[in-house]
Scaffold this motif. Sequence first.
Motif, PDB file in Angstrom:
ATOM      1  N   MET A  45     -10.211   2.010   7.805  1.00  0.00           N
ATOM      2  CA  MET A  45      -9.818   2.203   6.414  1.00  0.00           C
ATOM      3  C   MET A  45      -8.312   2.009   6.265  1.00  0.00           C
ATOM      4  O   MET A  45      -7.541   2.347   7.163  1.00  0.00           O
ATOM      5  N   GLU A  46      -7.905   1.469   5.133  1.00  0.00           N
ATOM      6  CA  GLU A  46      -6.488   1.344   4.808  1.00  0.00           C
ATOM      7  C   GLU A  46      -6.303   1.497   3.306  1.00  0.00           C
ATOM      8  O   GLU A  46      -7.264   1.363   2.544  1.00  0.00           O
ATOM      9  N   TYR A  47      -5.084   1.792   2.891  1.00  0.00           N
ATOM     10  CA  TYR A  47      -4.833   1.954   1.465  1.00  0.00           C
ATOM     11  C   TYR A  47      -3.451   1.426   1.102  1.00  0.00           C
ATOM     12  O   TYR A  47      -2.582   1.273   1.975  1.00  0.00           O
ATOM     13  N   PHE A  74       3.680   0.614  -1.030  1.00  0.00           N
ATOM     14  CA  PHE A  74       3.331   1.129   0.282  1.00  0.00           C
ATOM     15  C   PHE A  74       1.988   0.550   0.717  1.00  0.00           C
ATOM     16  O   PHE A  74       1.173   0.151  -0.104  1.00  0.00           O
ATOM     17  N   ARG A  75       1.816   0.500   2.026  1.00  0.00           N
ATOM     18  CA  ARG A  75       0.542   0.078   2.607  1.00  0.00           C
ATOM     19  C   ARG A  75       0.375   0.801   3.929  1.00  0.00           C
ATOM     20  O   ARG A  75       1.250   0.714   4.801  1.00  0.00           O
ATOM     21  N   LYS A  76      -0.724   1.524   4.093  1.00  0.00           N
ATOM     22  CA  LYS A  76      -0.934   2.341   5.282  1.00  0.00           C
ATOM     23  C   LYS A  76      -2.274   2.010   5.936  1.00  0.00           C
ATOM     24  O   LYS A  76      -3.263   1.768   5.275  1.00  0.00           O
ATOM     25  N   GLY A  77      -2.272   2.052   7.265  1.00  0.00           N
ATOM     26  CA  GLY A  77      -3.482   1.776   8.019  1.00  0.00           C
ATOM     27  C   GLY A  77      -3.412   0.420   8.700  1.00  0.00           C
ATOM     28  O   GLY A  77      -2.377  -0.236   8.699  1.00  0.00           O
ATOM     29  N   PRO A  78      -4.539   0.018   9.315  1.00  0.00           N
ATOM     30  CA  PRO A  78      -5.855   0.668   9.235  1.00  0.00           C
ATOM     31  C   PRO A  78      -5.960   1.922  10.108  1.00  0.00           C
ATOM     32  O   PRO A  78      -5.326   2.022  11.148  1.00  0.00           O
TER      33      PRO A  78
END
Length: 212
Positions: free
Chosen positions: A97-99, A111-115
């Motif tokens: 999962m990522e967001y 912002f971008r976080k993950g996976p």
Amino acid sequence: MALKKKKFYVVWEGRNKGIYDNWEACKSQIDGWPDAKYKSFENELEALDAFNKNYYAVIKGVQKSKEKKEHITGNIGQPVKESVVVDAAWNTRTGDMEYQGFDYSNGNLLFRKGPFQDGTNNIGEFLAVVHALALLKKYNSNLPIYSDSKTAISWVKKKKANTKLEKTGRNSELFELLNRAETWLNQNNFSNPILKWETESWGENPADFGRK
């Protein structure tokens, strides 16, 4: 030069009933005919389907569809341009999962976080909203935040992620983030509206990962 899109015309009442593939042919059947009944359609299949139906049923159906669309658009309106949009992506095969979040006014990635391993889409949506809230608070901004997840919005309002996700040993970081997000919600006040992105009326969420 752009080609003119071809239309088809159904004549229910005129000199000769039928389906015509150009306006001149249709006009010759209805011009001067008392109480002529006819209508244009985008393709031949639509025209054939309409021709096999009663004229009044077709017109009534078109009107109802138009009224329904106007009603939905009128009630929902348009999204606020000065806002933040967030979304998550979850791989059903791997569980990753990522967001991410974007400034809706200019399309810039905030912002971008993950996976993250062994997650869920709802958790990603929840973390994205809280991440946006914390970021906006840092800059004393009360911009609204849009998410297309009713579940995530309800979790934020309750300040609790009501997830049934089990710990696997690979998602310990994700549970730490959930704990931090819940703690932040309980320790901070914010005035940012958390709004539902109305996909059916506005199209896909601009923060969507585009993997559907």
